[in-house]
Write an enzyme that holds these catalytic residues in place. Structure first.
Site, PDB file in Angstrom:
ATOM      1  CG  HIS A   1      -1.715  -1.296   1.348  1.00 13.87           C
ATOM      2  ND1 HIS A   1      -1.482  -2.198   2.364  1.00 13.87           N
ATOM      3  CD2 HIS A   1      -2.649  -1.862   0.574  1.00 13.87           C
ATOM      4  CE1 HIS A   1      -2.262  -3.260   2.221  1.00 13.87           C
ATOM      5  NE2 HIS A   1      -2.983  -3.084   1.128  1.00 13.87           N
TER       6      HIS A   1
ATOM      7  CB  ALA B   1       4.486  15.404  -6.228  1.00 15.37           C
TER       8      ALA B   1
ATOM      9  CB  ALA C   1       5.511  17.646  -2.516  1.00 10.06           C
TER      10      ALA C   1
ATOM     11  CB  THR D   1      20.248  13.155   3.325  1.00  7.51           C
ATOM     12  OG1 THR D   1      19.753  13.835   4.478  1.00  7.51           O
ATOM     13  CG2 THR D   1      20.162  14.071   2.114  1.00  7.51           C
TER      14      THR D   1
HETATM   15  C1  LIG Z   1       4.329  17.028   3.901  1.00  6.97           C
HETATM   16  C2  LIG Z   1       2.809  17.148   3.865  1.00  6.97           C
HETATM   17  C3  LIG Z   1       2.177  15.769   4.030  1.00  6.97           C
HETATM   18  C4  LIG Z   1       2.423  18.023   5.047  1.00  6.97           C
HETATM   19  O1  LIG Z   1       1.054  18.202   5.078  1.00  6.97           O
HETATM   20  P1  LIG Z   1       0.396  18.882   6.379  1.00  6.97           P
HETATM   21  O2  LIG Z   1       0.686  18.065   7.578  1.00  6.97           O
HETATM   22  O3  LIG Z   1      -1.035  19.156   6.039  1.00  6.97           O
HETATM   23  O4  LIG Z   1       1.235  20.206   6.540  1.00  6.97           O
HETATM   24  P2  LIG Z   1       0.805  21.740   6.347  1.00  6.97           P
HETATM   25  O5  LIG Z   1       0.300  21.972   4.955  1.00  6.97           O
HETATM   26  O6  LIG Z   1      -0.059  22.115   7.493  1.00  6.97           O
HETATM   27  O7  LIG Z   1       2.215  22.475   6.485  1.00  6.97           O
HETATM   28  C5  LIG Z   1       2.937  22.494   7.699  1.00  6.97           C
HETATM   29  C6  LIG Z   1       4.230  23.228   7.451  1.00  6.97           C
HETATM   30  O8  LIG Z   1       5.077  22.446   6.619  1.00  6.97           O
HETATM   31  C7  LIG Z   1       5.393  23.149   5.412  1.00  6.97           C
HETATM   32  N1  LIG Z   1       5.357  22.184   4.320  1.00  6.97           N
HETATM   33  C8  LIG Z   1       4.319  21.389   3.967  1.00  6.97           C
HETATM   34  N2  LIG Z   1       4.666  20.598   2.966  1.00  6.97           N
HETATM   35  C9  LIG Z   1       5.938  20.882   2.672  1.00  6.97           C
HETATM   36  C10 LIG Z   1       6.837  20.369   1.720  1.00  6.97           C
HETATM   37  N3  LIG Z   1       6.474  19.394   0.873  1.00  6.97           N
HETATM   38  N4  LIG Z   1       8.077  20.869   1.688  1.00  6.97           N
HETATM   39  C11 LIG Z   1       8.441  21.856   2.554  1.00  6.97           C
HETATM   40  N5  LIG Z   1       7.629  22.365   3.484  1.00  6.97           N
HETATM   41  C12 LIG Z   1       6.394  21.880   3.541  1.00  6.97           C
HETATM   42  C13 LIG Z   1       4.316  24.213   5.284  1.00  6.97           C
HETATM   43  O9  LIG Z   1       4.750  25.309   4.528  1.00  6.97           O
HETATM   44  C14 LIG Z   1       4.064  24.552   6.725  1.00  6.97           C
HETATM   45  O10 LIG Z   1       5.099  25.384   7.171  1.00  6.97           O
HETATM   46  P3  LIG Z   1       4.824  26.546   8.264  1.00  6.97           P
HETATM   47  O11 LIG Z   1       4.350  25.829   9.500  1.00  6.97           O
HETATM   48  O12 LIG Z   1       6.134  27.208   8.417  1.00  6.97           O
HETATM   49  O13 LIG Z   1       3.754  27.411   7.664  1.00  6.97           O
HETATM   50  C15 LIG Z   1       2.290  17.751   2.545  1.00  6.97           C
HETATM   51  O14 LIG Z   1       2.474  19.141   2.476  1.00  6.97           O
HETATM   52  C16 LIG Z   1       2.908  17.099   1.316  1.00  6.97           C
HETATM   53  O15 LIG Z   1       3.977  17.479   0.834  1.00  6.97           O
HETATM   54  N6  LIG Z   1       2.207  16.083   0.805  1.00  6.97           N
HETATM   55  C17 LIG Z   1       2.551  15.406  -0.417  1.00  6.97           C
HETATM   56  C18 LIG Z   1       1.370  15.490  -1.343  1.00  6.97           C
HETATM   57  C19 LIG Z   1       1.664  14.876  -2.673  1.00  6.97           C
HETATM   58  O16 LIG Z   1       2.725  15.005  -3.250  1.00  6.97           O
HETATM   59  N7  LIG Z   1       0.670  14.208  -3.162  1.00  6.97           N
HETATM   60  C20 LIG Z   1       0.774  13.564  -4.446  1.00  6.97           C
HETATM   61  C21 LIG Z   1      -0.570  13.130  -4.913  1.00  6.97           C
HETATM   62  S1  LIG Z   1      -0.472  12.487  -6.532  1.00  6.97           S
END
Ligand SMILES: CC(C)(COP(=O)(O)OP(=O)(O)OC[C@H]1O[C@@H](n2cnc3c(N)ncnc32)[C@H](O)[C@@H]1OP(=O)(O)O)[C@@H](O)C(=O)NCCC(=O)NCCS
Length: 241
Positions: A168, A191, A209, A214
């Site tokens: 999964h 992503a 994303a 590392t």
């Molecule tokens: C990492 C992740 C899961 C975090 O989601 P979340 O828990 O809802 O986090 P939030 O959106 O509340 O962000 C929290 C903090 O992390 C930061 N942040 C979130 N995603 C980030 C990322 N990918 N890279 C760097 N910083 C990130 C936000 O800017 C925020 O910072 P701040 O507190 O200084 O404002 C999400 O942002 C992510 O990257 N998901 C991947 C989604 C994806 O690629 N899906 C593909 C579908 S095909």
């Protein structure tokens, strides 16, 4: 964990897609690409709990998107007849695991989950995808790659030599796993994330994303950034079983 064993190639035929959201429609695109090469492949329809008992019904955008594709939702997940060839096209790893468990409890044999690999994916000879894998357009798996059940490899992702993925796992578009990466169960690789060679990503971890991993990522931890650093941890009681 990984239960993949080399087996016969999937038998072309009608496939039921579980989940009518974006991942479901992307999976339909894989099926359509396969059907263009071999018309024995077809979509038997979608199952989605939105139309099940107590469900909210399909939203208008989803209904319109399915209509454009000429496919329809034929029932809810509980209506899958055991033995029906199917894939679970639900993007969230934990939700996919939950549906997989429910289907097993309902008597669906594990091997009725089929493997769909888009014809444009580049897959080496020594690569084994576990039951239910969906590998989208332009993805690459080079050599000695193994995955568990219901792994999603989205467009353009690269699984390099000797990678191991558990059950999964969601590999989002453009992810690059360098050689020998070991990914646990129900991991979301966001992503464009990159994982350096030989790193281990624990069960239920999330790689944000664009992150560059590392160091090993412990179970349940979310990491983001370059280099990747922890954003948070899911407590064991909040993790799916
Ligand atoms: C990492 C992740 C899961 C975090 O989601 P979340 O828990 O809802 O986090 P939030 O959106 O509340 O962000 C929290 C903090 O992390 C930061 N942040 C979130 N995603 C980030 C990322 N990918 N890279 C760097 N910083 C990130 C936000 O800017 C925020 O910072 P701040 O507190 O200084 O404002 C999400 O942002 C992510 O990257 N998901 C991947 C989604 C994806 O690629 N899906 C593909 C579908 S095909």
């Amino acid at each position: 964990m990984i239960a993949a064993v080399p087996g016969p190639p999937p038998v072309p035929g009608p496939v039921t897609i579980i989940g009518a959201g974006g991942q479901g429609r992307e999976t339909h695109a894989v099926l359509a690409a396969l059907a263009r090469l071999d018309p024995r492949w077809s979509c038997a329809g979608f199952l989605d709990d939105a139309v099940g008992p107590g469900g909210p019904g399909l939203d208008d955008d989803t209904a319109a998107a399915l209509a454009r594709l000429g496919v329809e939702v034929i029932g809810h997940v509980g209506e899958l007849v055991p033995g029906t060839p199917h894939v679970i096209a639900v993007g969230d790893p934990s939700s996919r695991a939950r549906i997989d468990r429910a289907l097993a409890a309902a008597g669906c044999p594990p091997e009725s989950a089929v493997v769909l690999v888009d014809p444009s994916a580049v897959v080496g000879a020594d690569v084994v995808f576990g039951p239910g894998a969906v590998v989208q357009a332009g993805a690459t798996a080079t050599t000695h790659v193994r995955t568990g059940r219901h792994v999603h490899v989205n467009p353009g992702a690269v699984l390099s030599h000797d990678c191991r993925l558990g059950d999964h796992v969601s590999v989002s578009p453009g992810v690059v796993l360098a050689g020998g990466v070991d990914v646990g169960d129900r991991v979301l690789l966001g992503a464009g994330a990159t994982v350096l060679p030989g790193r281990r990503i624990g069960d239920d971890a999330v790689v944000g994303a664009g992150a560059v991993v590392t160091d090993d990522v412990p179970a349940g931890v979310t990491v983001v950034g370059v280099p990747a650093r922890p954003l948070g941890t899911r407590a064991p009681e909040d993790r799916p079983a």
